[in-house]
Each structure stands twice: as C-alpha cells, then as structure tokens.
Motif scaffolding. Structure first.
Motif, PDB file in Angstrom:
ATOM      1  N   THR A 253       0.826  -1.143   0.117  1.00 10.44           N
ATOM      2  CA  THR A 253      -0.036   0.056   0.071  1.00 10.44           C
ATOM      3  C   THR A 253       0.996   1.284   0.000  1.00 10.44           C
ATOM      4  O   THR A 253       0.550   2.341  -0.588  1.00 10.44           O
ATOM      5  CB  THR A 253      -0.791   0.012   1.165  1.00 10.44           C
ATOM      6  N   ALA A 254       1.834   1.261   0.729  1.00  6.49           N
ATOM      7  CA  ALA A 254       2.805   2.354   0.812  1.00  6.49           C
ATOM      8  C   ALA A 254       3.636   2.508  -0.276  1.00  6.49           C
ATOM      9  O   ALA A 254       3.675   3.751  -0.901  1.00  6.49           O
ATOM     10  CB  ALA A 254       3.623   2.230   2.278  1.00  6.49           C
ATOM     11  N   LYS A 255       4.038   1.567  -1.017  1.00  6.51           N
ATOM     12  CA  LYS A 255       4.997   1.370  -2.230  1.00  6.51           C
ATOM     13  C   LYS A 255       4.054   2.037  -3.280  1.00  6.51           C
ATOM     14  O   LYS A 255       4.505   3.132  -4.174  1.00  6.51           O
ATOM     15  CB  LYS A 255       5.390   0.243  -2.660  1.00  6.51           C
ATOM     16  N   GLU A 256       2.807   1.876  -3.431  1.00  8.09           N
ATOM     17  CA  GLU A 256       1.818   1.877  -4.499  1.00  8.09           C
ATOM     18  C   GLU A 256       1.591   3.703  -4.251  1.00  8.09           C
ATOM     19  O   GLU A 256       1.311   4.324  -5.463  1.00  8.09           O
ATOM     20  CB  GLU A 256       0.341   1.154  -4.485  1.00  8.09           C
ATOM     21  N   LYS A 257       1.231   3.895  -3.184  1.00 10.01           N
ATOM     22  CA  LYS A 257       1.104   5.334  -2.714  1.00 10.01           C
ATOM     23  C   LYS A 257       2.125   6.411  -3.123  1.00 10.01           C
ATOM     24  O   LYS A 257       1.889   7.541  -3.693  1.00 10.01           O
ATOM     25  CB  LYS A 257       0.729   5.604  -1.145  1.00 10.01           C
ATOM     26  N   ARG A 294      11.903  14.342  -1.274  1.00 13.89           N
ATOM     27  CA  ARG A 294      11.242  14.787   0.147  1.00 13.89           C
ATOM     28  C   ARG A 294       9.606  15.050  -0.044  1.00 13.89           C
ATOM     29  O   ARG A 294       8.917  14.742   1.006  1.00 13.89           O
ATOM     30  CB  ARG A 294      11.970  16.078   0.282  1.00 13.89           C
ATOM     31  N   GLU A 295       9.390  15.624  -1.057  1.00 13.90           N
ATOM     32  CA  GLU A 295       8.272  16.020  -1.265  1.00 13.90           C
ATOM     33  C   GLU A 295       7.034  14.919  -1.397  1.00 13.90           C
ATOM     34  O   GLU A 295       5.880  14.817  -0.709  1.00 13.90           O
ATOM     35  CB  GLU A 295       8.038  17.161  -2.557  1.00 13.90           C
ATOM     36  N   PRO A 296       7.343  14.006  -2.400  1.00 17.13           N
ATOM     37  CA  PRO A 296       6.400  12.939  -2.678  1.00 17.13           C
ATOM     38  C   PRO A 296       6.269  11.991  -1.534  1.00 17.13           C
ATOM     39  O   PRO A 296       5.441  11.505  -1.034  1.00 17.13           O
ATOM     40  CB  PRO A 296       6.744  12.210  -3.772  1.00 17.13           C
ATOM     41  N   ALA A 302       1.532  11.524   4.701  1.00 16.30           N
ATOM     42  CA  ALA A 302       0.352  12.191   5.142  1.00 16.30           C
ATOM     43  C   ALA A 302      -0.929  11.492   4.842  1.00 16.30           C
ATOM     44  O   ALA A 302      -2.021  11.491   5.706  1.00 16.30           O
ATOM     45  CB  ALA A 302       0.364  13.529   4.462  1.00 16.30           C
ATOM     46  N   GLY A 303      -1.004  10.868   3.817  1.00 13.34           N
ATOM     47  CA  GLY A 303      -2.074   9.990   3.166  1.00 13.34           C
ATOM     48  C   GLY A 303      -2.124   8.512   3.849  1.00 13.34           C
ATOM     49  O   GLY A 303      -3.347   8.081   3.774  1.00 13.34           O
ATOM     50  N   LEU A 304      -1.160   8.068   4.244  1.00 14.70           N
ATOM     51  CA  LEU A 304      -1.203   6.747   4.935  1.00 14.70           C
ATOM     52  C   LEU A 304      -1.449   6.740   6.365  1.00 14.70           C
ATOM     53  O   LEU A 304      -1.967   5.668   6.779  1.00 14.70           O
ATOM     54  CB  LEU A 304       0.132   6.086   4.683  1.00 14.70           C
ATOM     55  N   THR A 306       0.336   6.261   8.903  1.00 14.38           N
ATOM     56  CA  THR A 306       1.274   5.164   9.565  1.00 14.38           C
ATOM     57  C   THR A 306       1.803   5.367  10.687  1.00 14.38           C
ATOM     58  O   THR A 306       2.136   4.621  11.612  1.00 14.38           O
ATOM     59  CB  THR A 306       2.470   4.745   8.756  1.00 14.38           C
ATOM     60  N   GLY A 307       2.009   6.756  11.167  1.00 12.09           N
ATOM     61  CA  GLY A 307       2.494   7.323  12.493  1.00 12.09           C
ATOM     62  C   GLY A 307       3.875   7.161  12.539  1.00 12.09           C
ATOM     63  O   GLY A 307       4.412   7.850  13.341  1.00 12.09           O
ATOM     64  N   ILE A 308       4.556   6.888  11.313  1.00 13.18           N
ATOM     65  CA  ILE A 308       5.966   7.325  11.263  1.00 13.18           C
ATOM     66  C   ILE A 308       6.446   8.420  10.987  1.00 13.18           C
ATOM     67  O   ILE A 308       5.979   9.042   9.891  1.00 13.18           O
ATOM     68  CB  ILE A 308       6.419   6.128  10.092  1.00 13.18           C
ATOM     69  N   PRO A 309       7.319   9.124  11.820  1.00  3.39           N
ATOM     70  CA  PRO A 309       7.622  10.253  11.305  1.00  3.39           C
ATOM     71  C   PRO A 309       8.756  10.726  10.260  1.00  3.39           C
ATOM     72  O   PRO A 309       9.476   9.843  10.074  1.00  3.39           O
ATOM     73  CB  PRO A 309       8.339  10.714  12.982  1.00  3.39           C
ATOM     74  N   PHE A 310       8.332  11.942   9.676  1.00  2.75           N
ATOM     75  CA  PHE A 310       9.623  12.170   8.711  1.00  2.75           C
ATOM     76  C   PHE A 310      10.531  13.093   9.394  1.00  2.75           C
ATOM     77  O   PHE A 310      10.244  13.577  10.408  1.00  2.75           O
ATOM     78  CB  PHE A 310       8.752  12.612   7.527  1.00  2.75           C
ATOM     79  N   PHE A 311      11.594  13.573   8.600  1.00  2.00           N
ATOM     80  CA  PHE A 311      12.667  14.416   9.053  1.00  2.00           C
ATOM     81  C   PHE A 311      11.674  15.804   9.161  1.00  2.00           C
ATOM     82  O   PHE A 311      11.021  16.133   8.210  1.00  2.00           O
ATOM     83  CB  PHE A 311      13.637  14.746   8.013  1.00  2.00           C
ATOM     84  N   THR A 312      12.410  16.502  10.256  1.00  2.00           N
ATOM     85  CA  THR A 312      11.735  17.891  10.315  1.00  2.00           C
ATOM     86  C   THR A 312      12.524  18.565   9.315  1.00  2.00           C
ATOM     87  O   THR A 312      13.666  18.392   8.892  1.00  2.00           O
ATOM     88  CB  THR A 312      11.715  18.294  11.788  1.00  2.00           C
ATOM     89  N   ALA A 313      12.254  19.935   9.191  1.00  2.00           N
ATOM     90  CA  ALA A 313      12.848  20.765   8.497  1.00  2.00           C
ATOM     91  C   ALA A 313      14.525  21.172   8.912  1.00  2.00           C
ATOM     92  O   ALA A 313      15.440  21.049   8.153  1.00  2.00           O
ATOM     93  CB  ALA A 313      12.264  22.263   8.383  1.00  2.00           C
TER      94      ALA A 313
END
Length: 390
Positions: A253-257, A294-296, A302-304, A306-313
């Motif tokens: 699901t994540a890969k397709e997203k 970074r953008e995609p 955000a759409g998944l 998952t609760g997994i955090p991404f890098f902050t700025a």
C-alpha cells in the motif's frame, strides 16, 4: 533410452530431443522406435558438414548463454525453452543436461588455459584478495591477478574463488594463496598484494613474505563508517530513515501510494533505497534519495497515516549538510573501484582533494552536527591513512 527421455507421468514419457510425448507401458520399445526413426541417424550418420558446423555454432552459443547468464543446466529440459529453440531452428537438437555440463566444463578449461598463457608471458603481476561470507554463511576467498600486456593494456584475471570452510587464520589463508600462485606459475612474479586491513590478512602477507598494501577504498569505507557511527544525532537520523524506508519497501500500500504521488507531481516513479550495515555509501544513497523525494514521501506519509515520523526541516538541513561532506568520499570510492585503469596513482591526489573539500565545507555556515562530523572525518582520514601524505 533414459538419457533421451523423461518420465512425466506413470504412463507417459517426453523426448528430450524434440519434446514429443509418447505412451509408456513399463518398457522402452516405443522410446527406442522413436529415437531410431527421428534422431539416431541424424546424430550419427545423417548430418551434412554444413549441418554439423551449424550444430557446433549453436552448441557454442548455448554454452555462452549458460555461462554469461548463469543459467542452470536443466534449462535444456524446460518445455518452453525447447519449444522456443525448435521454432528458431527445427533441425537443431538440444544437448542433454549431461552433455551440456561437459561442454561448459570444457569451455572453462579452455578459458583457464588461455588465461594462464597470458599470465605466463608477463614479467610481473600484482594481486588483490578478499574474503567474505555468503547469505548462507559460507566463507569464500578470492584472488585476482593484474598485469600489463605487451600491447600496454591493463588486464585482470580471476585466479580463483574458493570455499573456505577452515578457520580464518593467517596460516590457512597463506596456504591457499600460495597454492593458487603456484598453480598459475606466478610465485616469483608477485610485486605486491592488496587486501583489507584485517589482522589475519596483514599476518598472512608476512607469512608469504610479499609486499603488502591495504586497500585505500576499504580504508575510506572504515573511516567514514566510524565517523558516522560515532555521532549520536546522525545515528538517530539514520535509524529514522531506515524505519521510513522499510515501511515503503515492505508495504504494498505504501509503495503504491508513493508511486501514485510521484506520478501526480510529474516525477518519474523512483524507489527508496535501504541502508546496508557494512557499506557507508549505502547510507549516503539512502539519505540522498530521501532528500530527492522529500515532497512525494511527505505527501504519501500524510495520506497513509502510518504514524512514522518524517524528517523535520532542521533535520533535513543536517542531512543535506552531511551529504555535502560525504559527496567527495563517494566520488573517490567510485573512482578507486574502477576496473579499467590503474588507480594507485590517483590515491594521493584524491585524498588531497577530499581534505580540501572538507576544509572548504568547514568555512560554510552549517549545522553544528555537520561541523562536528566534518572534523571527525578529517581525524579518521589522518588516523587511518597516516602512512600517506594526505
């Protein structure tokens, strides 16, 4: 007859030469009739000189395919492959597995003798050697020979890749290497051997009484890896990146997203890359790909939900600055690993360029973490390559 037929069911057999299926009644009578009628005469007496030449050409092409593509000998029994070959040339009779194996072994011996003849002509050689453990935990030792031919062309010949089940002591390693050098007739021609800096490899060179150089690319790998491992902030960012990449690589699901978001943004669909523990350049590629996507990646997360955090700025600023520090190391490793030319003469200029690049990065306005890692990289570089004027 069983060299030419396979039993495919209790009452049916298939001809390995033409794939025709015959009834089987616990005897080989029908198989014998089929073979004599369609194949025996062709193989033994019916082939014209041109047909024999054509068969030899096709046999050699088949052997080359097996070798180059690492195909199994059983491919000649595969129904689809046999049908394909029959469509290409109905008159060509594929060899049996046993015959194909013998042909590949003959080609190997011929290639080995040709390589030995080339090595025999040269006055001096250098060797590179490495040991590793396969995914099945089997150990292997490889030795490659490098020399300059009469036409001034640099050539390399793999002397051997051998399973190494015995203990990895310097004595055992030296024994195998000495045996390979004797087999290839180069015992008195070796000017230098390049290995990693493992203690058993260093002791092995003393045992063999050969001039020894430690691989600079391997040493660079160790220096960068230690610098990266010793900084807690970067270690935390790498752990976060591995978890993030793991999510997109393990979840359909994540890969397709991620693919969908990239296409919506007009980008080419690109996969994330996972870090490999033993190779620092995989860390570089993993972080570089995350910066590029970074953008995609952010939109997909955000759409998944998952609760997994991404890098902050601010974390992205650290990653970008670290990539700038690591870029010259990555380029140098790529250059030193090239196979088409002598790389020893490039070592000192490359190390000088790396140090100059690090010093220039030091003057830029960068996050404190990147500055500390840059200083650590310079220290590691000087500590591990102190014997070279870098």
């Amino acid at each position: 007859m069983w060299e030419h037929f396979d039993l495919i069911s209790p009452n049916k057999v298939r001809c390995l030469l033409c794939s025709k299926e015959l009834g089987y009644n616990n005897n080989t009578s029908s198989m014998l009739r089929h073979y004599r009628a369609l194949h025996e005469n062709r193989e033994e007496t019916g082939a014209s000189p041109s047909q024999a030449t054509r068969k030899q050409e096709l046999d050699e092409a088949l052997v080359s395919m097996i070798v180059k593509d690492t195909q199994p000998f059983t491919i000649v029994d595969d129904v689809g492959f046999r049908t394909f070959v029959s469509k290409l040339d109905p008159n060509y009779v594929l060899p049996t597995r046993q015959a194909l194996k013998a042909m590949v072994e003959a080609k190997y011996e011929s290639a080995k003798e040709h390589a030995k003849a080339k090595v025999e002509k040269v006055a001096a050689v250098s060797l590179t050697s490495d040991m590793w453990t396969s995914i099945n935990m089997d150990a292997y030792l490889a030795v490659t020979c490098h020399f300059v031919e009469e036409n001034k062309k640099l050539s390399s010949v793999l002397l051997g890749v051998q399973a190494f089940p015995q203990s990895h002591t310097a004595e055992n390693i030296a024994c195998v290497k000495a045996s390979l050098m004797e087999e290839w007739g180069i015992s008195g021609k070796v000017t230098c051997m390049v290995t990693d800096g493992a203690p058993n490899m260093v002791a092995c060179m003393r045992e063999l009484k050969l001039r020894h150089h430690i691989c600079v690319a391997h040493t660079l790998n160790l220096a960068v890896k230690r610098a990266l491992d010793q900084h807690p902030v970067l270690s935390g960012l790498r752990a976060k990146a591995r978890k993030l990449v793991g999510c997109f690589r393990s979840s359909t699901t994540a890969k397709e997203k991620l693919t969908q978001v990239q296409l919506q943004l007009g980008m080419q669909a690109t996969k994330l890359m996972q870090e490999v523990e033993t190779r620092w350049n995989s860390t570089y590629l993993m972080l570089q790909r995350l910066v590029e996507l970074r953008e995609p990646v952010g939109a997909a997360l955000a759409g998944l939900h998952t609760g997994i955090p991404f890098f902050t700025a601010s974390e992205f600023d650290i990653v970008v600055a670290c990539l700038s520090l690591l870029s010259p190391f990555y380029d140098a490793t790529t250059e030193l690993s090239a196979e088409e030319h002598v790389s020893a003469s490039k070592v000192i200029p490359l190390l000088k360029m790396i140090e100059k690049a690090l010093q220039e990065e030091d003057t830029k306005s960068a996050p404190a973490v990147a500055v500390e890692i840059g200083e650590q990289l310079i220290r590691q570089l000087r500590e591990k390559l102190h014997m070279l004027p870098c």
